[in-house]
Design a protein around this motif. Structure first.
Motif, PDB file in Angstrom:
ATOM      1  N   LEU A  62       0.820  -1.209   0.000  1.00  0.00           N
ATOM      2  CA  LEU A  62       0.000   0.000   0.000  1.00  0.00           C
ATOM      3  C   LEU A  62       0.854   1.260   0.000  1.00  0.00           C
ATOM      4  O   LEU A  62       0.565   2.226  -0.720  1.00  0.00           O
ATOM      5  CB  LEU A  62      -0.939   0.006   1.206  1.00  0.00           C
ATOM      6  CG  LEU A  62      -2.138  -0.930   1.121  1.00  0.00           C
ATOM      7  CD1 LEU A  62      -2.837  -1.052   2.467  1.00  0.00           C
ATOM      8  CD2 LEU A  62      -3.111  -0.460   0.043  1.00  0.00           C
ATOM      9  N   ARG A  63       1.912   1.280   0.802  1.00  0.00           N
ATOM     10  CA  ARG A  63       2.784   2.469   0.876  1.00  0.00           C
ATOM     11  C   ARG A  63       3.489   2.744  -0.455  1.00  0.00           C
ATOM     12  O   ARG A  63       3.669   3.895  -0.836  1.00  0.00           O
ATOM     13  CB  ARG A  63       3.809   2.292   1.978  1.00  0.00           C
ATOM     14  CG  ARG A  63       3.187   2.420   3.338  1.00  0.00           C
ATOM     15  CD  ARG A  63       4.185   2.249   4.435  1.00  0.00           C
ATOM     16  NE  ARG A  63       3.479   2.360   5.708  1.00  0.00           N
ATOM     17  CZ  ARG A  63       4.056   2.339   6.869  1.00  0.00           C
ATOM     18  NH1 ARG A  63       5.359   2.221   6.953  1.00  0.00           N
ATOM     19  NH2 ARG A  63       3.354   2.436   7.960  1.00  0.00           N
ATOM     20  N   LEU A  64       3.890   1.692  -1.137  1.00  0.00           N
ATOM     21  CA  LEU A  64       4.557   1.879  -2.426  1.00  0.00           C
ATOM     22  C   LEU A  64       3.552   2.189  -3.539  1.00  0.00           C
ATOM     23  O   LEU A  64       3.838   2.989  -4.424  1.00  0.00           O
ATOM     24  CB  LEU A  64       5.372   0.639  -2.784  1.00  0.00           C
ATOM     25  CG  LEU A  64       6.659   0.469  -1.978  1.00  0.00           C
ATOM     26  CD1 LEU A  64       7.186  -0.948  -2.111  1.00  0.00           C
ATOM     27  CD2 LEU A  64       7.703   1.481  -2.416  1.00  0.00           C
ATOM     28  N   ARG A  65       2.415   1.568  -3.487  1.00  0.00           N
ATOM     29  CA  ARG A  65       1.383   1.753  -4.529  1.00  0.00           C
ATOM     30  C   ARG A  65       0.763   3.143  -4.444  1.00  0.00           C
ATOM     31  O   ARG A  65       0.458   3.756  -5.456  1.00  0.00           O
ATOM     32  CB  ARG A  65       0.307   0.676  -4.361  1.00  0.00           C
ATOM     33  CG  ARG A  65      -0.891   0.814  -5.275  1.00  0.00           C
ATOM     34  CD  ARG A  65      -0.661   0.075  -6.576  1.00  0.00           C
ATOM     35  NE  ARG A  65      -1.877  -0.127  -7.321  1.00  0.00           N
ATOM     36  CZ  ARG A  65      -2.373   0.743  -8.201  1.00  0.00           C
ATOM     37  NH1 ARG A  65      -1.775   1.889  -8.426  1.00  0.00           N
ATOM     38  NH2 ARG A  65      -3.474   0.466  -8.861  1.00  0.00           N
ATOM     39  N   TYR A  66       0.575   3.635  -3.228  1.00  0.00           N
ATOM     40  CA  TYR A  66      -0.056   4.938  -3.004  1.00  0.00           C
ATOM     41  C   TYR A  66       0.838   5.790  -2.084  1.00  0.00           C
ATOM     42  O   TYR A  66       0.486   6.044  -0.934  1.00  0.00           O
ATOM     43  CB  TYR A  66      -1.443   4.751  -2.373  1.00  0.00           C
ATOM     44  CG  TYR A  66      -2.332   3.834  -3.178  1.00  0.00           C
ATOM     45  CD1 TYR A  66      -2.976   4.280  -4.330  1.00  0.00           C
ATOM     46  CD2 TYR A  66      -2.510   2.504  -2.795  1.00  0.00           C
ATOM     47  CE1 TYR A  66      -3.770   3.440  -5.084  1.00  0.00           C
ATOM     48  CE2 TYR A  66      -3.310   1.652  -3.539  1.00  0.00           C
ATOM     49  CZ  TYR A  66      -3.934   2.125  -4.676  1.00  0.00           C
ATOM     50  OH  TYR A  66      -4.725   1.277  -5.418  1.00  0.00           O
ATOM     51  N   PRO A  67       1.976   6.220  -2.590  1.00  0.00           N
ATOM     52  CA  PRO A  67       2.969   6.874  -1.731  1.00  0.00           C
ATOM     53  C   PRO A  67       2.562   8.239  -1.194  1.00  0.00           C
ATOM     54  O   PRO A  67       3.112   8.696  -0.199  1.00  0.00           O
ATOM     55  CB  PRO A  67       4.200   6.987  -2.639  1.00  0.00           C
ATOM     56  CG  PRO A  67       3.654   6.979  -4.021  1.00  0.00           C
ATOM     57  CD  PRO A  67       2.440   6.113  -3.973  1.00  0.00           C
ATOM     58  N   SER A  68       1.607   8.907  -1.802  1.00  0.00           N
ATOM     59  CA  SER A  68       1.258  10.262  -1.355  1.00  0.00           C
ATOM     60  C   SER A  68       0.301  10.259  -0.159  1.00  0.00           C
ATOM     61  O   SER A  68       0.069  11.325   0.435  1.00  0.00           O
ATOM     62  CB  SER A  68       0.635  11.050  -2.507  1.00  0.00           C
ATOM     63  OG  SER A  68      -0.598  10.459  -2.876  1.00  0.00           O
ATOM     64  N   ILE A  95      -7.297  -4.675   4.321  1.00  0.00           N
ATOM     65  CA  ILE A  95      -7.926  -5.645   3.418  1.00  0.00           C
ATOM     66  C   ILE A  95      -9.026  -4.964   2.616  1.00  0.00           C
ATOM     67  O   ILE A  95      -9.145  -5.171   1.402  1.00  0.00           O
ATOM     68  CB  ILE A  95      -8.503  -6.846   4.191  1.00  0.00           C
ATOM     69  CG1 ILE A  95      -7.401  -7.647   4.857  1.00  0.00           C
ATOM     70  CG2 ILE A  95      -9.308  -7.751   3.263  1.00  0.00           C
ATOM     71  CD1 ILE A  95      -7.916  -8.691   5.839  1.00  0.00           C
ATOM     72  N   ALA A  96      -9.833  -4.135   3.291  1.00  0.00           N
ATOM     73  CA  ALA A  96     -10.919  -3.433   2.602  1.00  0.00           C
ATOM     74  C   ALA A  96     -10.370  -2.547   1.484  1.00  0.00           C
ATOM     75  O   ALA A  96     -10.987  -2.425   0.419  1.00  0.00           O
ATOM     76  CB  ALA A  96     -11.735  -2.610   3.601  1.00  0.00           C
ATOM     77  N   LEU A  97      -9.211  -1.953   1.705  1.00  0.00           N
ATOM     78  CA  LEU A  97      -8.612  -1.092   0.680  1.00  0.00           C
ATOM     79  C   LEU A  97      -8.148  -1.877  -0.541  1.00  0.00           C
ATOM     80  O   LEU A  97      -8.239  -1.384  -1.662  1.00  0.00           O
ATOM     81  CB  LEU A  97      -7.413  -0.326   1.269  1.00  0.00           C
ATOM     82  CG  LEU A  97      -7.736   0.805   2.228  1.00  0.00           C
ATOM     83  CD1 LEU A  97      -6.447   1.364   2.825  1.00  0.00           C
ATOM     84  CD2 LEU A  97      -8.520   1.914   1.532  1.00  0.00           C
ATOM     85  N   ILE A  98      -7.646  -3.084  -0.327  1.00  0.00           N
ATOM     86  CA  ILE A  98      -7.067  -3.834  -1.451  1.00  0.00           C
ATOM     87  C   ILE A  98      -8.010  -4.847  -2.078  1.00  0.00           C
ATOM     88  O   ILE A  98      -7.711  -5.380  -3.147  1.00  0.00           O
ATOM     89  CB  ILE A  98      -5.771  -4.569  -1.036  1.00  0.00           C
ATOM     90  CG1 ILE A  98      -6.068  -5.652   0.001  1.00  0.00           C
ATOM     91  CG2 ILE A  98      -4.703  -3.601  -0.599  1.00  0.00           C
ATOM     92  CD1 ILE A  98      -4.917  -6.581   0.275  1.00  0.00           C
ATOM     93  N   TYR A 152       6.517  -1.742  -7.819  1.00  0.00           N
ATOM     94  CA  TYR A 152       6.335  -0.350  -7.394  1.00  0.00           C
ATOM     95  C   TYR A 152       7.611   0.254  -6.814  1.00  0.00           C
ATOM     96  O   TYR A 152       7.863   1.447  -6.980  1.00  0.00           O
ATOM     97  CB  TYR A 152       5.159  -0.218  -6.417  1.00  0.00           C
ATOM     98  CG  TYR A 152       3.846  -0.420  -7.129  1.00  0.00           C
ATOM     99  CD1 TYR A 152       3.395   0.504  -8.070  1.00  0.00           C
ATOM    100  CD2 TYR A 152       3.077  -1.544  -6.893  1.00  0.00           C
ATOM    101  CE1 TYR A 152       2.211   0.311  -8.753  1.00  0.00           C
ATOM    102  CE2 TYR A 152       1.886  -1.741  -7.570  1.00  0.00           C
ATOM    103  CZ  TYR A 152       1.459  -0.810  -8.499  1.00  0.00           C
ATOM    104  OH  TYR A 152       0.280  -1.001  -9.178  1.00  0.00           O
ATOM    105  N   HIS A 153       8.429  -0.549  -6.174  1.00  0.00           N
ATOM    106  CA  HIS A 153       9.706  -0.049  -5.660  1.00  0.00           C
ATOM    107  C   HIS A 153      10.582   0.438  -6.810  1.00  0.00           C
ATOM    108  O   HIS A 153      11.127   1.540  -6.752  1.00  0.00           O
ATOM    109  CB  HIS A 153      10.432  -1.134  -4.873  1.00  0.00           C
ATOM    110  CG  HIS A 153      11.825  -0.749  -4.509  1.00  0.00           C
ATOM    111  ND1 HIS A 153      12.119   0.083  -3.454  1.00  0.00           N
ATOM    112  CD2 HIS A 153      13.022  -1.042  -5.096  1.00  0.00           C
ATOM    113  CE1 HIS A 153      13.423   0.278  -3.405  1.00  0.00           C
ATOM    114  NE2 HIS A 153      13.994  -0.394  -4.375  1.00  0.00           N
TER     115      HIS A 153
END
Length: 170
Positions: free
Chosen positions: A52-58, A72-75, A161-162
């Motif tokens: 999640l941090r890499l996919r949505y870094p902002s 889990i709900a987010l993904i 994503y990295h």
């Protein structure tokens, strides 16, 4: 002291009978199973958090302090090719089992819960010419398979994503 000694306890039974104590001794808690399951759960959460941090870094992940269920709900609706789209459902099932283990002494995984991981194994290996040699009657083998596939899935996305974030190509 042995770790198993920490798992020996007494629980209140709410029985008001002169022949029976209101306390029931609980011994034989499978600390090895609980420890392994909780460790596996934490490792999956780490993969999801990193993804999640890499996919949505902002987004402000530290400030959000999301629970595992919220992650889990987010993904859960992230696009994934069949049969890997089932990973998100099985993560929810895995988390449900974790919640039961955390709140019920000596919880045993049910046949219904196990069948979901058998189904996952069958769907993932359906097209495979060389299926992993696991005992589908053994819940530890099924969960190990689930964990390997799930961690590999997220590791792939994390790597993608990295390297896109750093501007390097693989």
């Amino acid at each position: 002291m042995d770790w198993k000694d920490l798992a020996s306890t007494a629980v209140y039974t709410d029985m008001a009978n002169e022949n029976k104590s209101i306390w029931e001794r609980v011994d034989g808690v499978d600390v090895e199973f609980i420890g392994a399951f909780l460790t596996a759960h934490l490792s999956i959460e780490k993969y999801i958090t990193d993804y999640l941090r890499l996919r949505y870094p902002s987004l402000s992940w530290e400030d959000a302090k999301l629970t595992f269920s919220q992650k889990i709900a987010l993904i859960q609706h992230e696009p994934a090719k069949v049969p890997y789209n089932e990973i998100f459902l099985r993560i929810k099932d895995f988390n449900s089992i974790r919640n039961k283990i955390s709140h019920q002494l000596n919880y045993q995984i049910t046949d219904k819960e196990k069948s979901k991981f058998v189904d996952f194994y069958m769907k993932i290996t359906k097209e495979s010419k060389t299926k992993p040699n696991i005992d589908i009657d053994n819940i530890a083998d099924l969960l190990d398979f689930f964990l390997i596939i799930t961690k590999s899935y997220f590791a792939s996305a994390i790597s993608y994503y990295h390297y896109n974030k750093t501007g390097r190509k693989q």
